[in-house]
Motif scaffolding. Structure first.
Motif, PDB file in Angstrom:
ATOM      1  N   VAL A  69      25.901  22.209 -21.069  1.00  0.00           N
ATOM      2  CA  VAL A  69      25.240  22.541 -22.340  1.00  0.00           C
ATOM      3  C   VAL A  69      25.981  23.687 -23.022  1.00  0.00           C
ATOM      4  N   GLY A  70      26.354  24.688 -22.249  1.00  0.00           N
ATOM      5  CA  GLY A  70      27.087  25.812 -22.821  1.00  0.00           C
ATOM      6  C   GLY A  70      28.451  25.403 -23.341  1.00  0.00           C
ATOM      7  N   MET A  71      29.163  24.555 -22.592  1.00  0.00           N
ATOM      8  CA  MET A  71      30.498  24.128 -23.007  1.00  0.00           C
ATOM      9  C   MET A  71      30.462  23.160 -24.187  1.00  0.00           C
ATOM     10  N   ALA A  72      29.296  22.583 -24.467  1.00  0.00           N
ATOM     11  CA  ALA A  72      29.178  21.661 -25.598  1.00  0.00           C
ATOM     12  C   ALA A  72      29.172  22.399 -26.934  1.00  0.00           C
ATOM     13  N   VAL A  73      29.011  23.732 -26.906  1.00  0.00           N
ATOM     14  CA  VAL A  73      29.041  24.563 -28.117  1.00  0.00           C
ATOM     15  C   VAL A  73      28.071  24.024 -29.174  1.00  0.00           C
ATOM     16  N   LEU A  74      26.854  23.785 -28.722  1.00  0.00           N
ATOM     17  CA  LEU A  74      25.793  23.392 -29.638  1.00  0.00           C
ATOM     18  C   LEU A  74      25.331  24.622 -30.416  1.00  0.00           C
ATOM     19  N   PRO A  75      24.562  24.453 -31.468  1.00  0.00           N
ATOM     20  CA  PRO A  75      24.029  25.634 -32.165  1.00  0.00           C
ATOM     21  C   PRO A  75      23.285  26.553 -31.190  1.00  0.00           C
ATOM     22  N   TRP A  76      23.337  27.851 -31.462  1.00  0.00           N
ATOM     23  CA  TRP A  76      22.734  28.815 -30.526  1.00  0.00           C
ATOM     24  C   TRP A  76      21.259  28.498 -30.262  1.00  0.00           C
ATOM     25  N   ARG A  77      20.545  28.119 -31.300  1.00  0.00           N
ATOM     26  CA  ARG A  77      19.119  27.836 -31.120  1.00  0.00           C
ATOM     27  C   ARG A  77      18.928  26.688 -30.119  1.00  0.00           C
ATOM     28  N   THR A  78      19.715  25.632 -30.275  1.00  0.00           N
ATOM     29  CA  THR A  78      19.616  24.495 -29.354  1.00  0.00           C
ATOM     30  C   THR A  78      20.036  24.904 -27.947  1.00  0.00           C
ATOM     31  N   THR A  79      21.113  25.676 -27.860  1.00  0.00           N
ATOM     32  CA  THR A  79      21.590  26.113 -26.543  1.00  0.00           C
ATOM     33  C   THR A  79      20.520  26.915 -25.813  1.00  0.00           C
ATOM     34  N   TRP A  80      19.913  27.860 -26.514  1.00  0.00           N
ATOM     35  CA  TRP A  80      18.868  28.677 -25.881  1.00  0.00           C
ATOM     36  C   TRP A  80      17.672  27.814 -25.471  1.00  0.00           C
ATOM     37  N   LEU A  81      17.274  26.886 -26.341  1.00  0.00           N
ATOM     38  CA  LEU A  81      16.114  26.046 -26.031  1.00  0.00           C
ATOM     39  C   LEU A  81      16.369  25.178 -24.798  1.00  0.00           C
ATOM     40  N   VAL A  82      17.544  24.566 -24.718  1.00  0.00           N
ATOM     41  CA  VAL A  82      17.832  23.651 -23.606  1.00  0.00           C
ATOM     42  C   VAL A  82      18.001  24.421 -22.299  1.00  0.00           C
ATOM     43  N   ILE A  83      18.832  25.454 -22.329  1.00  0.00           N
ATOM     44  CA  ILE A  83      19.077  26.213 -21.099  1.00  0.00           C
ATOM     45  C   ILE A  83      17.814  26.960 -20.677  1.00  0.00           C
ATOM     46  N   GLY A  84      17.142  27.595 -21.643  1.00  0.00           N
ATOM     47  CA  GLY A  84      15.885  28.276 -21.314  1.00  0.00           C
ATOM     48  C   GLY A  84      14.846  27.296 -20.808  1.00  0.00           C
ATOM     49  N   GLY A  85      14.822  26.079 -21.372  1.00  0.00           N
ATOM     50  CA  GLY A  85      13.882  25.065 -20.906  1.00  0.00           C
ATOM     51  C   GLY A  85      14.167  24.663 -19.471  1.00  0.00           C
ATOM     52  N   LEU A  86      15.446  24.496 -19.124  1.00  0.00           N
ATOM     53  CA  LEU A  86      15.804  24.156 -17.750  1.00  0.00           C
ATOM     54  C   LEU A  86      15.322  25.234 -16.783  1.00  0.00           C
ATOM     55  N   ALA A  87      15.576  26.496 -17.149  1.00  0.00           N
ATOM     56  CA  ALA A  87      15.158  27.600 -16.272  1.00  0.00           C
ATOM     57  C   ALA A  87      13.636  27.661 -16.165  1.00  0.00           C
ATOM     58  N   ALA A  88      12.935  27.446 -17.261  1.00  0.00           N
ATOM     59  CA  ALA A  88      11.463  27.518 -17.246  1.00  0.00           C
ATOM     60  C   ALA A  88      10.858  26.400 -16.411  1.00  0.00           C
ATOM     61  N   VAL A  89      11.406  25.189 -16.576  1.00  0.00           N
ATOM     62  CA  VAL A  89      10.889  24.055 -15.782  1.00  0.00           C
ATOM     63  C   VAL A  89      11.178  24.275 -14.306  1.00  0.00           C
ATOM     64  N   ASP A  90      12.361  24.791 -14.021  1.00  0.00           N
ATOM     65  CA  ASP A  90      12.693  25.092 -12.618  1.00  0.00           C
ATOM     66  C   ASP A  90      11.698  26.088 -12.032  1.00  0.00           C
ATOM     67  N   LEU A  91      11.401  27.145 -12.798  1.00  0.00           N
ATOM     68  CA  LEU A  91      10.467  28.160 -12.298  1.00  0.00           C
ATOM     69  C   LEU A  91       9.058  27.579 -12.105  1.00  0.00           C
ATOM     70  N   ALA A  92       8.626  26.804 -13.073  1.00  0.00           N
ATOM     71  CA  ALA A  92       7.291  26.195 -12.957  1.00  0.00           C
ATOM     72  C   ALA A  92       7.212  25.281 -11.745  1.00  0.00           C
ATOM     73  N   GLY A  93       8.284  24.494 -11.519  1.00  0.00           N
ATOM     74  CA  GLY A  93       8.287  23.595 -10.367  1.00  0.00           C
ATOM     75  C   GLY A  93       8.299  24.358  -9.058  1.00  0.00           C
ATOM     76  N   GLU A  94       9.079  25.440  -9.018  1.00  0.00           N
ATOM     77  CA  GLU A  94       9.149  26.245  -7.789  1.00  0.00           C
ATOM     78  C   GLU A  94       7.781  26.848  -7.461  1.00  0.00           C
ATOM     79  N   VAL A  95       7.104  27.333  -8.496  1.00  0.00           N
ATOM     80  CA  VAL A  95       5.766  27.921  -8.272  1.00  0.00           C
ATOM     81  C   VAL A  95       4.789  26.842  -7.804  1.00  0.00           C
ATOM     82  N   ALA A  96       4.893  25.654  -8.420  1.00  0.00           N
ATOM     83  CA  ALA A  96       3.983  24.571  -8.027  1.00  0.00           C
ATOM     84  C   ALA A  96       4.228  24.133  -6.595  1.00  0.00           C
ATOM     85  N   VAL A  97       5.497  24.055  -6.215  1.00  0.00           N
ATOM     86  CA  VAL A  97       5.827  23.627  -4.848  1.00  0.00           C
ATOM     87  C   VAL A  97       5.415  24.693  -3.842  1.00  0.00           C
ATOM     88  N   ALA A  98       5.658  25.986  -4.178  1.00  0.00           N
ATOM     89  CA  ALA A  98       5.327  27.073  -3.253  1.00  0.00           C
ATOM     90  C   ALA A  98       3.814  27.299  -3.186  1.00  0.00           C
TER      91      ALA A  98
END
Length: 401
Positions: A143-172
């Protein structure tokens, strides 16, 4: 970009393997600007820029060894382990080529590449469960190397991190600070690569601008040389023609004068040759006094009465060269086209005029090569050129300096 500056497909494929002058040489551009003209699929996959990317990508893929071990440990049979390892290898290959492929696409295509890589991680869910989020760092890197607009980059990467955190909390089943480790890795490495890719894209944009400026500079220089040579040769050849005709008429009635005219023709020819050489070298300078002297010779040889100023002091020093070009082109036209018997050159503090009593303005006069070149020269110097009928009844060339 103007299509005139776009190289052909073959040229782009050839350039895809060339060494860039500076920077890592990756054909990276912002998604909003479209793909780099040299990034042509599939040539981009084995271009020098992509090979540089592969080196870093392979190094980062060493972590996939631990993923493979986890797959083997989670496999109930050898067949399951083999299938799992094949999927790991497939994901790794997809990660390697995802960035070069994305560079050949627009914004939507780059997002599809990122989504496809993300979907591949879920194939390993039977072996890794929610631990597949450990592979999302690779998705974030693309996603970072695709050089998308900053807003899209933040949304996608931040979304990945947020979903990962939510899943980790749910599993734990409970909050633990250590659960932040995975999302922090996704966020930090992905954003670092996004900043890195933007730096490369900026360098590439500067390089493209530099190339385009070089093309424009070359076009301007070709135009200057063509204009100067036309003006120089047009004037010189006109005078040479007139003097040669005069010498031909005098050869029987006044051989001595005919010989003198021929000698002047030789001198003019040598001078024209020197002028052409100096013009090509970019060192030639025109002076108003020199052009007035040459105008007197040319008009006299053509049998045209010349009214020339006795002094050039009225013309500001920084405008005398431009005034010289005006006199040169104006007098050349008088000798060539006017059929005049009288020509007057007038110098003023802020202008110069060449007028005659000939046939006057012709329809083709305003579009002639010489006047077009002179107009370009005058306007580039901040002046203004007008043509029309003179108060003598013929043609008038006036330039406001």
């Amino acid at each position: 970009m103007d299509r005139a500056y776009l190289p052909s497909r073959d040229a782009r494929m050839e350039r895809a393997s060339e060494t860039r002058r500076f920077g890592p040489g990756w054909p990276v551009r912002a998604a909003a600007d479209g793909p780099d003209p040299i990034a042509v699929f599939p040539a981009v996959l084995w271009s020098r820029g992509s090979r540089s990317w592969y080196i870093g990508a392979v190094f980062s893929s060493l972590w996939m060894v631990s993923v493979g071990q986890a797959v083997i440990e989670a496999s109930p049979s050898a067949a399951s382990a083999t299938a799992g390892i094949l999927f790991v290898v497939l994901f790794n290959l997809a990660f390697l080529i995802a960035a070069p492929i994305a560079w050949t696409l627009g914004s939507r295509g780059r997002l599809i590449v990122c989504a496809a890589l993300l979907a591949l991680t879920f194939v390993l869910t039977p072996w890794l469960g929610w631990s597949i989020t450990g592979m999302w760092t690779y998705v974030g890197v693309i996603v970072g190397m695709a050089v998308l607009p900053w807003r899209t980059t933040w949304l996608v990467i931040g979304g990945l991190a947020a979903v990962d955190l939510a899943g980790e909390v749910a599993v734990a089943g409970a909050w633990d600070d250590s659960l932040l480790f995975g999302p922090a890795i996704i966020l930090s490495i992905s954003m670092m690569m996004a900043a890195f890719a933007r730096t490369i894209a900026a360098v590439n944009q500067l390089r493209a601008t530099q190339d385009r400026m070089a093309v424009l500079a070359a076009e301007r220089e070709r135009g200057r040389v063509a204009r100067d040579i036309h003006d120089i040769l047009g004037h010189s050849l006109t005078v040479i023609t007139v003097k040669t005709e005069l010498a031909g008429r005098l050869v029987d009635v006044d051989p001595a004068r005919a010989k003198a005219e021929i000698a002047e023709v030789e001198t003019l020819a040598r001078g024209a040759l020197a002028d052409v050489r100096a013009t090509v070298a970019g060192v030639r300078a025109v002076t108003i006094s020199g052009e007035l002297a040459a105008a007197g010779i040319a008009l006299s040889a053509a049998g045209i009465e010349a009214e020339l100023p006795g002094s050039t002091d009225l013309v500001p020093p920084d405008r005398r060269e431009l005034a010289g070009w005006v006199v040169r082109e104006g007098v050349t036209n008088v000798v060539r086209h006017s059929a005049a018997s009288r020509c007057r050159v007038t110098l003023e503090p802020h202008g110069v005029e060449v007028a005659d009593d000939g046939v006057g303005p012709l329809t083709s006069a305003s579009s002639s090569t010489g006047l077009t070149g002179l107009r370009e020269r005058v306007e580039s110097a901040g002046g203004r050129m007008t043509v029309g009928r003179s108060d003598l009844g013929g043609f008038s060339l006036r330039v406001a300096l």
